[in-house]
Design a protein around this motif. Structure first.
Motif, mmCIF file in Angstrom:
data_model
loop_
_atom_site.group_PDB
_atom_site.id
_atom_site.type_symbol
_atom_site.label_atom_id
_atom_site.label_comp_id
_atom_site.label_asym_id
_atom_site.label_seq_id
_atom_site.Cartn_x
_atom_site.Cartn_y
_atom_site.Cartn_z
ATOM 1 N N LEU A 74 -52.399 -12.314 30.069
ATOM 2 C CA LEU A 74 -52.303 -13.296 31.148
ATOM 3 C C LEU A 74 -51.391 -14.456 30.766
ATOM 4 O O LEU A 74 -50.464 -14.810 31.499
ATOM 5 N N VAL A 90 -54.059 -19.586 35.712
ATOM 6 C CA VAL A 90 -54.156 -18.610 36.806
ATOM 7 C C VAL A 90 -53.469 -19.144 38.063
ATOM 8 O O VAL A 90 -52.701 -18.425 38.714
ATOM 9 N N ARG A 133 -60.701 -15.148 30.609
ATOM 10 C CA ARG A 133 -59.912 -14.744 31.771
ATOM 11 C C ARG A 133 -60.760 -14.805 33.042
ATOM 12 O O ARG A 133 -60.331 -15.362 34.063
ATOM 13 N N LEU A 134 -61.952 -14.218 32.994
ATOM 14 C CA LEU A 134 -62.831 -14.220 34.169
ATOM 15 C C LEU A 134 -63.204 -15.635 34.586
ATOM 16 O O LEU A 134 -63.278 -15.948 35.772
ATOM 17 N N PHE A 185 -60.178 -17.160 36.515
ATOM 18 C CA PHE A 185 -60.041 -16.674 37.887
ATOM 19 C C PHE A 185 -61.166 -17.211 38.772
ATOM 20 O O PHE A 185 -60.933 -17.587 39.925
ATOM 21 N N ASP A 215 -59.641 -11.558 40.231
ATOM 22 C CA ASP A 215 -58.856 -10.961 39.160
ATOM 23 C C ASP A 215 -58.406 -9.564 39.612
ATOM 24 O O ASP A 215 -59.242 -8.726 39.981
#
Length: 225
Positions: A13, A175, A208-209, A212, A219
């Motif tokens: 990412l 993001v 990452r989660l 998002f 995602d």
């Protein structure tokens, strides 16, 4: 003549958003990725997909055997990748010793040879796993070293700048920036396990989660759970 930028591209990412930033700033993109004998090759496939998305002239892949050094769950298969714990104290076992120092050194040499005056790296010091080579202090010290390490800087007067556009951003901000710049986030991978579907449990997946979710976006990659 187009300005050139070497971009460290892992297929994740952060590095993909970093590439999008360099692209938005008008640089000719020179992505460099590494087969460092990591425990899975999925990230290299993702990096290749991102490079194709930006229609780069060349995607350089360097092979360097960091598995021979060991000491990381990302290279040593005898060390299991643990479930993540955001905000845990200490450097996790997924830290690869001196990885960014080694990668930046290759990128600096590549920049000197190609005439690039920028090296972009997607390190982040806010929502991250605590790796020492992702901190502003490390980047500052490497820049000082780079100013003395090349003929370009010492004789030709061509300073090569290390750019870290994400270093003070949260994962949410990263993001949102990637979404704004049209970065191909659907082509990226972040999971330390490297399966066709992300595990959703390792440090990288959790961060990452979190990003998002806080950005209010879905995602686009697949998860096991």
């Amino acid at each position: 003549m187009n300005r050139k930028a070497v971009v460290l591209l892992s297929g994740g990412l952060d590095s993909t958003v970093c590439m999008a930033v360099a692209n938005s700033q008008g640089y000719e993109l020179l992505p460099i990725s590494f087969n460092y004998h990591q425990r899975h090759s999925r990230e290299l496939a993702a990096a290749a997909s991102v490079a194709r998305h930006y229609n780069v002239g060349r995607h350089l892949i360097i092979e360097t055997n960091m598995d021979a050094i060991g000491g990381s769950a990302l290279t040593d298969t005898s060390l299991p990748v643990p479930d993540g714990q955001i905000g845990a104290a200490g450097v996790p076992v997924t830290y690869v010793p001196a990885r960014n120092l080694i990668f930046l050194s290759y990128a600096l040499g590549y920049a000197e040879v190609t005439g690039a005056d920028r090296v972009y790296i997607g390190v982040n010091a806010l929502d991250y796993s605590g790796y020492p080579d992702c901190r502003p202090e490390f980047i500052g010290m490497f820049q000082q070293l780079a100013d003395y390490a090349t003929k370009a800087a010492t004789e030709d007067g061509r300073k090569i700048i290390i750019e870290t556009p994400l270093i003070h951003l949260t994962k949410k901000d990263i993001v949102l920036l990637g979404d704004k710049l049209g970065a191909p986030l659907h082509l990226t991978t972040s999971c330390y396990q490297g399966g066709d579907r992300a595990c959703g449990h390792c440090d990288s997946c959790l961060l990452r989660l979190k990003g998002f979710a806080e950005a209010g976006l879905k995602d686009p990659i697949l998860y096991r759970d």
